[in-house]
Design an enzyme around this catalytic site. Structure first.
Site, PDB file in Angstrom:
ATOM      1  N   ASP A   1     -14.669  34.304 -31.294  1.00 36.99           N
ATOM      2  CA  ASP A   1     -14.123  33.521 -30.184  1.00 36.99           C
ATOM      3  C   ASP A   1     -15.150  32.555 -29.600  1.00 36.99           C
ATOM      4  O   ASP A   1     -14.850  31.398 -29.322  1.00 36.99           O
ATOM      5  CB  ASP A   1     -13.631  34.466 -29.075  1.00 36.99           C
TER       6      ASP A   1
ATOM      7  N   GLY B   1      -4.536  36.994 -26.057  1.00 32.70           N
ATOM      8  CA  GLY B   1      -5.076  36.960 -27.412  1.00 32.70           C
ATOM      9  C   GLY B   1      -5.469  35.554 -27.829  1.00 32.70           C
ATOM     10  O   GLY B   1      -5.665  35.271 -29.010  1.00 32.70           O
TER      11      GLY B   1
ATOM     12  N   SER C   1     -11.289  34.577 -22.476  1.00 30.59           N
ATOM     13  CA  SER C   1     -12.596  35.118 -22.074  1.00 30.59           C
ATOM     14  C   SER C   1     -13.725  34.256 -22.638  1.00 30.59           C
ATOM     15  O   SER C   1     -14.649  33.888 -21.910  1.00 30.59           O
ATOM     16  CB  SER C   1     -12.750  36.575 -22.496  1.00 30.59           C
TER      17      SER C   1
HETATM   18  P1  ADP Z   1      -8.274  36.887 -23.980  1.00 30.16           P
HETATM   19  O1  ADP Z   1      -9.664  36.484 -24.225  1.00 30.16           O
HETATM   20  O2  ADP Z   1      -7.503  37.075 -25.241  1.00 30.16           O
HETATM   21  O3  ADP Z   1      -7.540  35.998 -23.027  1.00 30.16           O
HETATM   22  P2  ADP Z   1      -9.599  39.121 -22.751  1.00 30.16           P
HETATM   23  O4  ADP Z   1      -9.126  40.457 -22.304  1.00 30.16           O
HETATM   24  O5  ADP Z   1     -10.688  39.084 -23.757  1.00 30.16           O
HETATM   25  O6  ADP Z   1      -8.313  38.330 -23.295  1.00 30.16           O
HETATM   26  O7  ADP Z   1     -10.055  38.267 -21.525  1.00 30.16           O
HETATM   27  C1  ADP Z   1      -9.197  38.098 -20.428  1.00 30.16           C
HETATM   28  C2  ADP Z   1      -9.990  38.292 -19.149  1.00 30.16           C
HETATM   29  O8  ADP Z   1     -10.962  37.247 -19.010  1.00 30.16           O
HETATM   30  C3  ADP Z   1      -9.129  38.176 -17.904  1.00 30.16           C
HETATM   31  O9  ADP Z   1      -8.510  39.406 -17.603  1.00 30.16           O
HETATM   32  C4  ADP Z   1     -10.174  37.787 -16.863  1.00 30.16           C
HETATM   33  O10 ADP Z   1     -10.920  38.914 -16.441  1.00 30.16           O
HETATM   34  C5  ADP Z   1     -11.121  36.899 -17.659  1.00 30.16           C
HETATM   35  N1  ADP Z   1     -10.787  35.469 -17.530  1.00 30.16           N
HETATM   36  C6  ADP Z   1     -10.446  34.629 -18.510  1.00 30.16           C
HETATM   37  N2  ADP Z   1     -10.228  33.369 -18.044  1.00 30.16           N
HETATM   38  C7  ADP Z   1     -10.411  33.426 -16.720  1.00 30.16           C
HETATM   39  C8  ADP Z   1     -10.321  32.475 -15.661  1.00 30.16           C
HETATM   40  N3  ADP Z   1      -9.993  31.203 -15.869  1.00 30.16           N
HETATM   41  N4  ADP Z   1     -10.613  32.902 -14.411  1.00 30.16           N
HETATM   42  C9  ADP Z   1     -10.969  34.167 -14.180  1.00 30.16           C
HETATM   43  N5  ADP Z   1     -11.056  35.111 -15.124  1.00 30.16           N
HETATM   44  C10 ADP Z   1     -10.776  34.767 -16.390  1.00 30.16           C
HETATM   45 MG    MG Z   2     -11.154  37.669 -25.163  1.00 31.65          MG
END
Ligand code: ADP
Ligand code: MG
Length: 408
Positions: free
Chosen positions: A184, A133, A137
């Site tokens: 975001d 959260g 992403s």
């Molecule tokens: P949040 O944005 O709150 O962390 P989301 O579900 O929107 O949660 O996004 C998380 C997803 O984004 C992860 O499961 C992955 O697929 C992708 N992601 C985010 N950062 C990375 C990273 N550094 N390397 C690879 N994938 C990533």
């Molecule tokens: Mg996200």
């Protein structure tokens, strides 16, 4: 106790360069950086043309990129095992499964916007916890966007920043297929350390709000309960908000008033709309309370926001409720759940001398309840010198393709 450190930006940028060179055999041309965020208040208000008040974290994602002479795209993440490989033509709506879609989607969206991007090699590394959260992403998308902008020789003017934000939103909604209201990506590109960013989704205006917490720390606790934005919960809430606006005869809930909302027939829809309308007012009131450093008022507003999300919007969970109530019991002046809900993180304002005690109390309560051990982050630690804070991007010199003519 688990405390996630943000690391030093210069060291992390240098680390991502080295990892890129190890992976692809030559150094990158550009490195982009974009922070995660914690939303102080204003949840599920972005897609209702409302207000939000996120703060850029010192924790960020770093993306290194190099142009290729062909149409190949290779994407590697230190946080994932496998490199994704495909061609420019293969990237499109819902065409890239999994994590690589967030990065590939940005390439696609910038090309859709008319930018002449060749194939690229990309490598990312992040200090933002994934799926907590805290917007890993958008940090991923925006770090890639900033690196690609540098590759294209674009300066980060206001217009270019807006364009990057739009491209990142398209990457997430169209290529990944996860609905997002745009908060975001906006704060990942425009946010500044130590300041909250007030975003008005009716006018698209933004205002930097100084976040002078005096002798308080902004503590974030990741409950390690993973939320899934792509599941039905988020979509169902959006649908209820649309139903309420329609029933009230207003284009968005931003135009609705509480008296009319209270007249709505369907109980669930009425509660959803009440959350949104009261939450928008709480954002405005929180800005005032922060400007006056009125911690009692911030505490009352955070309390009301948490209850509204728990009872009216129904997006809390036992771990979030525990993190919030224990934080307050242990000395936080304000605490609430933050982010889209169904797991994720809590945010609290804690007098510096109580931070350690609050983190320990939450850890102990989680252990007692049999919850997974949480992780903590210091989102704003006023006593840390600003040199450890954010630099918007790092450029590695001329934006020429590297590896042109090499046999890759
Ligand atoms: P949040 O944005 O709150 O962390 P989301 O579900 O929107 O949660 O996004 C998380 C997803 O984004 C992860 O499961 C992955 O697929 C992708 N992601 C985010 N950062 C990375 C990273 N550094 N390397 C690879 N994938 C990533
Ligand atoms: Mg996200």
């Amino acid at each position: 106790m688990s405390l996630v450190e943000p690391g030093e930006p210069a060291a992390l940028a240098s680390g991502v360069r080295t990892a890129f060179a190890d992976r692809y055999g030559e150094p990158p041309v550009s490195v982009g950086r974009a922070p995660g965020r914690v939303n102080l208040i204003g949840e599920h208000t972005d897609y209702n043309a409302g207000l939000v008040l996120p703060v850029a974290l010192p924790h960020a994602t770093y993306a290194a990129v190099c142009a290729r002479a062909d149409e190949l795209v290779r994407i590697t993440s230190v946080q994932q095992d496998e490199t994704w490989e495909g061609t420019l033509a293969e990237i499109g709506p819902r065409s890239v499964d999994g994590w690589a879609g967030y990065a590939a989607g940005v390439i696609w969206a910038l090309r859709q916007a008319g930018h002449d991007l060749p194939g690229v090699d990309l490598l990312v590394d992040s200090r933002v916890p994934l799926g907590a959260g805290l917007s890993s992403s958008a940090a991923l998308e925006c770090s890639v966007a900033v690196a690609l902008a540098d590759l294209l020789g674009l300066d980060l003017t206001d217009d270019v920043r807006r364009e990057l934000i739009e491209a990142c939103i398209r990457a997430e909604t169209e290529v990944v297929g996860a609905p997002t209201g745009g908060m975001d990506q906006t704060v990942a590109v425009l946010g500044e350390a130590g300041r909250a960013l007030l975003i008005d989704f009716a006018s698209q205006e933004t205002r930097q709000v100084p976040l002078d917490l005096a002798d308080h720390t902004l503590l974030v606790t990741d409950t390690r309960v993973s939320h899934e934005l792509t599941d039905g919960g988020y979509g169902a809430r959006r649908a209820d908000c649309d139903t309420a606006a329609h029933a009230l005869g207003v284009p968005t809930l931003r135009e609705a008033d509480l008296a009319s909302v209270d007249q709505l027939n369907e109980d669930r829809v009425r509660r959803r709309a009440r959350h949104v309308v009261t939450e928008i007012q709480r954002v405005t009131d929180t800005v005032t309370a922060l400007e006056q450093r009125d911690w009692d008022a911030v505490g009352t507003l955070f309390d009301a926001s948490h209850l509204s999300m728990r009872d009216d919007f129904e997006i809390s969970c036992p771990e979030l409720d525990a993190a919030v109530s224990v934080a307050v019991q242990a000395g936080a002046v304000a605490a609430r759940m933050t982010g889209g809900g169904f797991g994720g993180s809590s945010v609290s304002v804690v007098p510096d001398e109580r931070v350690e005690a609050v983190m320990r109390a939450i850890d102990a309560a989680f252990a007692l309840e049999g919850f997974r051990p949480p992780a903590h982050l210091h989102a704003v630690r006023p006593k840390v010198p600003t040199s450890s804070q954010l630099e918007p991007r790092y450029s590695a010199g001329p934006s020429t393709p590297c590896g042109v003519g090499s046999s890759r």
